[in-house]
Design a protein around this motif. Structure first.
Motif, PDB file in Angstrom:
ATOM      1  N   LYS A 104       8.389   7.913   7.600  1.00  0.00           N
ATOM      2  CA  LYS A 104       8.054   7.348   9.001  1.00  0.00           C
ATOM      3  C   LYS A 104       6.610   7.003   8.020  1.00  0.00           C
ATOM      4  O   LYS A 104       5.470   6.178   8.742  1.00  0.00           O
ATOM      5  CB  LYS A 104       7.017   9.409   8.731  1.00  0.00           C
ATOM      6  CG  LYS A 104       7.739  10.250  10.358  1.00  0.00           C
ATOM      7  CD  LYS A 104       7.422  11.205  10.462  1.00  0.00           C
ATOM      8  CE  LYS A 104       7.628  12.550  11.268  1.00  0.00           C
ATOM      9  NZ  LYS A 104       7.696  13.642  11.200  1.00  0.00           N
ATOM     10  N   ASN A 105       6.402   7.459   6.570  1.00  0.00           N
ATOM     11  CA  ASN A 105       4.838   6.603   6.464  1.00  0.00           C
ATOM     12  C   ASN A 105       5.511   5.412   5.759  1.00  0.00           C
ATOM     13  O   ASN A 105       4.204   4.730   6.115  1.00  0.00           O
ATOM     14  CB  ASN A 105       4.564   7.742   5.474  1.00  0.00           C
ATOM     15  CG  ASN A 105       3.336   7.325   4.183  1.00  0.00           C
ATOM     16  OD1 ASN A 105       4.121   6.355   2.910  1.00  0.00           O
ATOM     17  ND2 ASN A 105       2.330   6.207   5.330  1.00  0.00           N
ATOM     18  N   ASN A 144      -1.128  11.884  -0.801  1.00  0.00           N
ATOM     19  CA  ASN A 144      -1.764  12.423   0.146  1.00  0.00           C
ATOM     20  C   ASN A 144       0.059  12.568   1.113  1.00  0.00           C
ATOM     21  O   ASN A 144      -0.401  13.690   1.625  1.00  0.00           O
ATOM     22  CB  ASN A 144      -1.778  11.588   0.433  1.00  0.00           C
ATOM     23  CG  ASN A 144      -2.489  11.347   1.799  1.00  0.00           C
ATOM     24  OD1 ASN A 144      -3.409  12.685   2.010  1.00  0.00           O
ATOM     25  ND2 ASN A 144      -2.710  10.412   3.077  1.00  0.00           N
ATOM     26  N   ALA A 174       5.185   3.123   8.797  1.00  0.00           N
ATOM     27  CA  ALA A 174       4.237   3.612  10.249  1.00  0.00           C
ATOM     28  C   ALA A 174       3.530   2.070   9.001  1.00  0.00           C
ATOM     29  O   ALA A 174       2.491   1.117   9.829  1.00  0.00           O
ATOM     30  CB  ALA A 174       3.611   4.348   9.568  1.00  0.00           C
ATOM     31  N   LEU A 175       3.690   2.429   7.432  1.00  0.00           N
ATOM     32  CA  LEU A 175       2.529   0.899   7.690  1.00  0.00           C
ATOM     33  C   LEU A 175       2.946  -0.315   7.197  1.00  0.00           C
ATOM     34  O   LEU A 175       1.947  -1.094   7.329  1.00  0.00           O
ATOM     35  CB  LEU A 175       2.214   1.431   5.373  1.00  0.00           C
ATOM     36  CG  LEU A 175       1.635   2.543   4.868  1.00  0.00           C
ATOM     37  CD1 LEU A 175       1.848   3.417   3.330  1.00  0.00           C
ATOM     38  CD2 LEU A 175       0.301   2.805   5.368  1.00  0.00           C
ATOM     39  N   ARG A 187       0.733  -1.441  -0.103  1.00  0.00           N
ATOM     40  CA  ARG A 187       0.088  -0.456  -0.155  1.00  0.00           C
ATOM     41  C   ARG A 187       0.730   1.628   0.331  1.00  0.00           C
ATOM     42  O   ARG A 187      -0.090   2.627  -0.057  1.00  0.00           O
ATOM     43  CB  ARG A 187      -1.193  -0.161   1.352  1.00  0.00           C
ATOM     44  CG  ARG A 187      -2.094  -0.891   1.345  1.00  0.00           C
ATOM     45  CD  ARG A 187      -2.216  -1.097   2.806  1.00  0.00           C
ATOM     46  NE  ARG A 187      -3.126  -2.251   2.621  1.00  0.00           N
ATOM     47  CZ  ARG A 187      -4.667  -2.248   2.404  1.00  0.00           C
ATOM     48  NH1 ARG A 187      -5.021  -1.119   1.831  1.00  0.00           N
ATOM     49  NH2 ARG A 187      -5.264  -3.571   2.300  1.00  0.00           N
ATOM     50  N   ASN A 218      -1.515   7.110  -2.144  1.00  0.00           N
ATOM     51  CA  ASN A 218      -0.505   7.504  -0.734  1.00  0.00           C
ATOM     52  C   ASN A 218       1.099   8.599  -1.180  1.00  0.00           C
ATOM     53  O   ASN A 218       0.808   9.437   0.032  1.00  0.00           O
ATOM     54  CB  ASN A 218      -0.051   5.749  -0.182  1.00  0.00           C
ATOM     55  CG  ASN A 218       1.359   5.928   1.008  1.00  0.00           C
ATOM     56  OD1 ASN A 218       0.508   6.788   1.610  1.00  0.00           O
ATOM     57  ND2 ASN A 218       2.531   5.663   1.152  1.00  0.00           N
TER      58      ASN A 218
END
Lengths: 329, 367
Positions: free
Chosen positions: A292-293, A54, A296-297, A45, A51
């Protein structure tokens, strides 16, 4: 260029050759690509257009301020008050619009004006009274935040018209609105720093402020403009932020100065001044956001993520230093 | 300059009648709705459902759920205990895996980013405690749009940005618990002062107004002295309590702490002044912070909701909306060991009256 002795770290750094600068940026770009590839493998994802766009939306506020901060750090200064200016400007948009009943565009413009003024005050304290930037902006960090809290009286302003939310939540040709703003600001930053006398003066001040002054460069004026621009960008980030989260609070932007400085330093700008590029800052910014993203995912929790980002920062700076040393010898 | 002076005089004149209307300083100027003096509970119809609904959510009835819990911040006792309550609910239903994750400081921006990432990672449900009701709304609406079930607890968002909210206590319930406890400790005619965060902090201001209204109705002879501000600062709270003790001496029978910082700090001040038993401290505080004073016998009680139950109810509520058993229009919610909880304010589940922790049971709680 003269050889630099590693035994004298306190010596003011000189301008290094273009080759070494390219190396840090190339290195950073490679790390970024590696991170993208690894995280894409770890989670399906992550590497999707939706993503990534975003994430662009989420990093714009830090990015806008980081572009101006690059200039500040290149002069050998620092601006710790940007988070507080962001908070102050955010609160003022609400107060101008709701309490003084000004039209929202006027309120936004005024708020940007106050941000610029706040930055200008930083610059004046630093240049006129010769207060070190760290101390001057540490003081205004408290001062501006106090003003924001006092003016807002802990009340938030809500209920902005729908068009205002376009800035922080809308898209233009499929790209988040604020990302266009960041791209424009980045372009201006790159051109000004690379191709104007103002940009060259910025480097000259960072390399040797006294030397720059004796060469007839407008040192004080350049620094004033840079700190004012830093305040302006914090104000701009405030508008984007308020539009994104639809409300104003006096604690907005608390601690954002550390995210900004992290991006700038990771981007290869020397904290001692005289060296750095806007493109480096943008790469640093993207790397942090991607980590970071992506982490987290992939199921790494928030506390784990900050540990990894800290480690990456140290490793990147270490490798860059090693490369620089090789280059110097 | 003269006009400025005139403005000052003008505003101060205007401010005087406004102050006269709120007898207790530190309250807000909203109307109060005091509860009955005894324990009778007047059931009020919750009104039409005003929460949101996820769009295109798959049928999740009875299926395993992947849920994320995003409190205001992680690493503090309060939210560690709500998280343990949520885990109890997950264990009891046997079909939820819940991860608690969130910012390390109560920061709206970071919290929004966390939620954003979990939406992208494709969770089935989100539990949250909002750092700001409005700022969190856009990202929660995005979650609903992505078909995710959203339930809040502890601190609400705008109603249409989530489905249900588990309300730990209503302001008039907090006010009743504090004032009843105060009156029982200092007597019906005792005098007291309040230590709050700031006069403008919304929750505390609301509670103080409700306390004033409830005291006027049910304990009219209690003597209110003054309210002092102490931010949420440990040292400042201690100093303010010390100042009150010095200022009023024997004229002060009780201190009410409005924050979880002020209450233990005031207790410390009372203990250091060797006023145990002569001066009461009543207030909101975490049991762990109050254990030294309550176990030592210097202070009698602390008031709070059970944070474990709060998390437990929120976890069960999320399972119930995913199963479709908790639907708009419900008037009560069956929450496992907590029994039947009533639904209030259109789309909130009320946990119940606040709990008074005393020496008898405080050691059973660890948060």
């Amino acid at each position: 260029m003269s050889p630099r002795s590693p035994a004298l770290p306190a010596m003011p750094p000189r301008a290094v050759s273009l080759r070494s600068l390219l190396r840090h940026e190339t290195l950073l770009a490679l790390i970024l690509l590696a991170a993208l590839a690894l995280l894409a493998l770890a989670n399906d994802r992550f590497l999707t257009t939706a993503n990534l766009l975003n994430q662009g939306r989420l990093m714009t506020e830090v990015g806008l301020i980081a572009i101006a901060m690059t200039f500040v750090v290149i002069t050998g200064g620092i601006d710790l008050s940007v988070g507080s200016i962001l908070g102050l400007c955010a609160v003022l948009v609400g107060v101008f619009w709701k309490n003084l009943e000004l039209p929202l565009p006027v309120a936004m413009t005024l708020s940007l004006g106050v941000g610029t003024l706040a930055g200008l005050v930083n610059g004046l304290i630093i240049t006129r009274f010769r207060v070190p930037p760290l101390i001057a902006t540490l003081a205004t960090l408290a001062l501006y935040r106090g003003l924001a809290e006092g003016i807002s009286q802990a009340k938030s302003v809500r209920g902005y018209p729908a068009w205002f939310f376009e800035l922080g939540q809308g898209s233009i040709v499929g790209i988040p609105t604020q990302l266009w703003l960041l791209l424009a600001a980045a372009l201006v930053g790159i051109v000004v720093l690379r191709s104007t006398t103002f940009g060259r003066a910025t480097y000259a001040i960072g390399n040797n402020e006294q030397g720059a002054a004796f060469s007839g460069l407008p040192v004080a004026r350049t620094k004033l403009l840079i700190y004012a621009a830093s305040g302006f960008m914090a104000g701009l980030a405030a508008l984007v932020f308020v539009s994104r989260v639809t409300t104003t609070r006096s604690d907005m932007g608390t601690g954002i100065e550390l995210d900004v400085i992290t991006a700038v330093v990771l981007g290869g700008t020397s904290i001692f001044g005289g060296r750095g590029f806007v493109t480096g800052t943008l790469l640093g910014l993207c790397l942090i956001q991607v980590l970071k993203n992506g982490l987290a995912l992939s199921g790494v929790r928030g506390d784990g993520t900050v540990v990894i980002i800290g480690a990456v920062l140290i490793v990147a700076v270490l490798i860059s230093n090693v490369l620089k040393r090789w280059n110097g010898e | 300059m003269r006009s400025l002076l005139a403005l000052f005089v003008g505003t101060s004149l205007l401010a005087t009648p406004a102050l006269a209307q709120t007898p207790w300083t530190g309250g807000d100027d909203l109307p109060a709705t005091p509860l009955a003096c005894d324990a009778t509970v007047k059931t009020v119809a919750p009104g039409p459902y005003n929460g949101g609904a996820p769009t295109g959510a798959p049928n999740r009835a009875g299926k395993p759920l992947r849920v994320v819990d995003i409190p205001k911040l992680v690493g503090v006792g309060y939210f560690a205990s709500t998280a343990s309550g949520i885990q109890q609910a997950a264990k009891e239903t046997g079909s939820m895996t819940v991860t608690t994750d969130g910012p390390t400081k109560a920061n709206i921006d970071e919290q929004v980013t966390f939620i954003d990432n979990y939406i992208t990672s494709g969770v089935d449900g989100i539990l949250f405690a909002a750092n700001d009701p409005v700022a969190i709304a856009p990202v929660l609406k995005r979650a609903l749009k992505a078909g995710i079930n959203v339930v809040g607890y502890d601190a609400d968002a705008e109603p249409d940005a989530r489905q249900w909210f588990v309300n730990e206590a209503e302001p008039n319930g907090v006010a009743k618990a504090l004032i009843d406890q105060l009156a029982s400790e200092i007597g019906a005619t005792g005098s007291f002062a309040i230590v709050t965060s700031t006069f403008t902090t919304p929750n505390q201001a609301r509670w103080i107004t409700e306390m004033g209204a409830y005291a006027a109705k049910c304990h009219p002879k209690l003597k209110f002295l003054e309210t002092v501000e102490a931010q949420e600062d440990n040292i400042l709270s201690f100093n303010q309590a010390q100042t009150l003790i010095n200022k009023y001496g024997d004229g002060l029978k009780g201190i009410v702490g409005m924050t979880s910082v002020a209450t233990p700090a005031a207790s410390e001040a009372v203990q250091q002044n060797k006023l145990c038993g002569k001066m009461a401290v009543v207030g909101l505080a975490l049991p762990n912070a109050m254990k030294p004073y309550i176990n030592g016998g210097c202070i009698k009680s602390t008031v709070l909701w059970s944070t474990v139950d709060l998390g437990y109810a929120a976890g069960l509520a999320l399972r119930a909306v995913a199963d479709g058993t908790l639907k708009p229009g419900a008037t009560s919610f069956k929450a496992g060991r907590l029994g039947e909880l009533s639904i209030i304010n259109q789309s909130q589940i009320l946990l119940g009256a606040p709990k008074v922790f005393t020496k008898a049971d405080i050691n059973d709680f660890d948060f």
